[in-house]
Design a protein around this motif. Structure first.
Motif, mmCIF file in Angstrom:
data_model
loop_
_atom_site.group_PDB
_atom_site.id
_atom_site.type_symbol
_atom_site.label_atom_id
_atom_site.label_comp_id
_atom_site.label_asym_id
_atom_site.label_seq_id
_atom_site.Cartn_x
_atom_site.Cartn_y
_atom_site.Cartn_z
ATOM 1 N N PHE A 330 0.818 -1.211 0.000
ATOM 2 C CA PHE A 330 0.000 0.000 0.000
ATOM 3 C C PHE A 330 0.858 1.269 0.000
ATOM 4 N N ASN A 331 1.805 1.344 0.926
ATOM 5 C CA ASN A 331 2.557 2.587 1.096
ATOM 6 C C ASN A 331 3.524 2.877 -0.038
ATOM 7 N N LEU A 332 4.055 1.844 -0.685
ATOM 8 C CA LEU A 332 4.928 2.089 -1.840
ATOM 9 C C LEU A 332 4.161 2.790 -2.959
ATOM 10 N N LYS A 333 2.881 2.470 -3.100
ATOM 11 C CA LYS A 333 2.085 3.099 -4.153
ATOM 12 C C LYS A 333 1.447 4.410 -3.698
ATOM 13 N N LYS A 334 1.233 4.537 -2.404
ATOM 14 C CA LYS A 334 0.586 5.757 -1.890
ATOM 15 C C LYS A 334 1.573 6.911 -1.770
ATOM 16 N N GLY A 335 2.868 6.594 -1.655
ATOM 17 C CA GLY A 335 3.863 7.638 -1.454
ATOM 18 C C GLY A 335 4.073 7.976 0.005
ATOM 19 N N SER A 336 3.370 7.279 0.892
ATOM 20 C CA SER A 336 3.466 7.522 2.328
ATOM 21 C C SER A 336 4.443 6.540 2.966
ATOM 22 N N LEU A 337 4.680 6.716 4.251
ATOM 23 C CA LEU A 337 5.555 5.819 4.994
ATOM 24 C C LEU A 337 4.708 4.837 5.782
ATOM 25 N N PRO A 338 5.179 3.615 5.976
ATOM 26 C CA PRO A 338 4.424 2.619 6.739
ATOM 27 C C PRO A 338 4.395 2.970 8.225
ATOM 28 N N VAL A 339 3.360 2.507 8.909
ATOM 29 C CA VAL A 339 3.276 2.744 10.360
ATOM 30 C C VAL A 339 4.040 1.674 11.134
ATOM 31 N N ARG A 340 4.362 0.582 10.470
ATOM 32 C CA ARG A 340 5.151 -0.472 11.112
ATOM 33 C C ARG A 340 6.633 -0.144 10.971
ATOM 34 N N GLY A 341 7.358 -0.288 12.054
ATOM 35 C CA GLY A 341 8.785 -0.031 11.999
ATOM 36 C C GLY A 341 9.606 -1.258 11.662
ATOM 37 N N ASP A 342 8.941 -2.377 11.335
ATOM 38 C CA ASP A 342 9.657 -3.642 11.134
ATOM 39 C C ASP A 342 9.461 -4.215 9.737
ATOM 40 N N VAL A 343 9.194 -3.344 8.742
ATOM 41 C CA VAL A 343 8.970 -3.854 7.391
ATOM 42 C C VAL A 343 10.148 -3.500 6.480
ATOM 43 N N ASP A 344 10.314 -4.278 5.423
ATOM 44 C CA ASP A 344 11.419 -4.106 4.482
ATOM 45 C C ASP A 344 10.979 -3.175 3.354
ATOM 46 N N LEU A 345 11.640 -2.021 3.244
ATOM 47 C CA LEU A 345 11.298 -1.081 2.192
ATOM 48 C C LEU A 345 12.478 -0.872 1.248
ATOM 49 N N ALA A 346 13.051 -1.992 0.822
ATOM 50 C CA ALA A 346 14.200 -1.930 -0.090
ATOM 51 C C ALA A 346 13.819 -1.269 -1.410
ATOM 52 N N ALA A 347 12.535 -1.324 -1.771
ATOM 53 C CA ALA A 347 12.091 -0.763 -3.049
ATOM 54 C C ALA A 347 11.767 0.724 -2.969
ATOM 55 N N ALA A 348 11.987 1.337 -1.820
ATOM 56 C CA ALA A 348 11.664 2.754 -1.646
ATOM 57 C C ALA A 348 12.456 3.622 -2.618
ATOM 58 N N ASN A 349 11.807 4.679 -3.162
ATOM 59 C CA ASN A 349 12.508 5.577 -4.082
ATOM 60 C C ASN A 349 13.233 6.676 -3.311
ATOM 61 N N ASP A 350 13.829 7.599 -4.044
ATOM 62 C CA ASP A 350 14.667 8.641 -3.450
ATOM 63 C C ASP A 350 13.912 9.480 -2.423
ATOM 64 N N CYS A 351 12.687 9.863 -2.750
ATOM 65 C CA CYS A 351 11.912 10.721 -1.843
ATOM 66 C C CYS A 351 11.474 9.962 -0.595
ATOM 67 N N MET A 352 11.044 8.726 -0.770
ATOM 68 C CA MET A 352 10.631 7.935 0.386
ATOM 69 C C MET A 352 11.818 7.692 1.312
ATOM 70 N N LYS A 353 13.001 7.488 0.738
ATOM 71 C CA LYS A 353 14.203 7.285 1.557
ATOM 72 C C LYS A 353 14.522 8.538 2.381
#
Length: 410
Positions: A330-353
């Motif tokens: 959900f969050n990768l497509k929404k542009g937002s950050l996840p509320v869980r601190g324990d998920v893998d966001l290796a696919a995050a883009n420059d802005c999300m990082k």
């Protein structure tokens, strides 16, 4: 052959049982832009995988349009299965009236207090020690989005902060480009002001004004520079004649406008348009001045119903929305950050990082919905709608009226 028939019979029985237990659950929300629709589809897919069915109840427009409709249905005895609000005080009266389901047992079972970060997100779902909503993302409005090619084509360096951006405006206007895209929905002008306030006066000033209702600070000389910047933004956006926030984002994507002050949900529109962060567009958190993340966002509430099947399906959806897999998708497509601190966001883009880095540093502020009542925020909205649409209203007049609203806010 007998064994095969037995397996077939068992499979048929299982399918029948699953079908019998499947429940249609109407979910109302205001996610209707291209990026939003792609994101919400991830929740629907994950929920449908439980054997239930997500019945989409999208309401066109913004939250300001959708919320009264949602509230009217709930108070009028025609509740949906689940509904979006921004986490904070928007649903406070509905909870106090006993119209919203208590999710505390589900939250304890899922260890929400341990996995949701920062803790203020869950605090915003909590009243009298009980949990009434599921926070699904962290949305921050503290961003400036820029079309790199527009600046380069006009012999300008891509700005790195608000001052550089404002200084480029006259040359952009001469070239027939709108420096600042801004839609006409009331909340957009207030958002721009709040971002300017946090960036130019600082996060502490923002929290004192919206959280502590510091009217003296709101009317101070320190704040005068923020209102002057708002007047500059008004001039920069004067030729932006679109309504929706996503229409304004499209102006930036297509090069009709140079930039937009908007929350990180704009990122979803850039992604749908196949734009690459850091190449096609630049994102400046905190206008490149004060890099903070506002821990606002979206949450889902579940109205109380008499139907046990719907109640069970509500619980399933609450769990699905906080599952690691759904949080990432959900969050990768929404542009937002996840509320869980324990998920893998290796696919995050420059802005999300960038956002994740700011969040990791703890540079966070609460959203206005978490600090000020809906009635007071409506007064703030009304003021800035008038200010941005009435060039004759001076920055000084707007500041005086704002200080009065803050002094009487709750």
């Amino acid at each position: 052959m007998k064994a095969l028939r037995a397996v077939f019979a068992a499979t048929t029985a299982l399918c029948a049982a699953t079908a019998a237990n499947a429940t249609d659950l109407e979910v109302t929300h205001w996610w209707t832009s291209g990026g939003e629709a792609a994101a919400v589809a991830e929740f629907a897919k994950a929920f449908d995988a439980t054997g239930n069915k997500w019945v989409d109840g999208a309401i066109a427009g913004s939250g300001g349009t959708a919320r009264p409709i949602m509230i009217s249905r709930i108070t009028g005895g025609d509740p949906m299965g689940a509904t979006q609000f921004n986490h904070g005080r928007q649903a406070e009266e509905l909870v106090e009236a006993g119209l919203m389901r208590d999710l505390t047992d589900i939250a304890e079972e899922g260890n929400w207090k341990e996995v949701i970060h920062p803790s203020s997100l869950l605090d915003s779902c909590t009243l009298d020690g009980r949990i009434y909503c599921v926070p699904v993302n962290i949305h921050s409005q503290q961003w400036l989005w820029l079309n790199n090619k527009v600046f380069e084509d006009n012999g300008l360096a891509v700005p790195t902060n608000w001052d550089e951006y404002a200084a480029a405006a006259p040359k952009l206007q001469e070239a027939g480009i709108v420096p600042l895209a801004m839609g006409q929905q009331p909340w957009q002008t207030t958002l721009a002001f709040q971002v300017l306030l946090t960036a130019l006066a600082g996060p502490e000033a923002y929290t004192k004004i919206f959280g502590e209702k510091d009217a003296e600070l709101a009317g101070s000389e320190e704040m005068a520079k923020v209102f002057q910047a708002a007047a500059t933004a008004r001039d920069m956006s004067k030729d932006s004649n679109v309504q929706g926030w996503n229409d304004a984002t499209t102006m930036v994507i297509t090069g009709k406008a140079a930039g937009q002050i908007m929350g990180d949900w704009a990122q979803g529109e850039f992604q749908v348009a196949n734009q690459v962060a850091g190449e096609d567009y630049t994102c400046l958190p905190g206008l490149g001045v004060n890099e903070v993340i506002m821990t606002g966002g979206d949450a889902f509430y579940f109205p109380k119903v008499d139907d046990p099947a719907i109640t069970e399906a509500q619980g399933e959806l609450a769990k699905v929305m906080l599952s690691p897999e759904a949080q990432v998708a959900f969050n990768l497509k929404k542009g937002s950050l996840p509320v869980r601190g324990d998920v893998d966001l290796a696919a995050a883009n420059d802005c999300m990082k960038k956002g994740l880095d700011i969040l990791a540093k703890g540079n966070v502020i609460q959203s206005p919905d978490q600090l000020m009542s809906a009635d007071s925020l409506t007064q703030v909205n009304d003021l800035f709608v008038e200010f941005f649409n009435n060039p004759s209203m001076t920055a000084e007049d707007a500041q005086s009226m704002f200080a009065s609203i803050v002094g009487n806010a709750d």
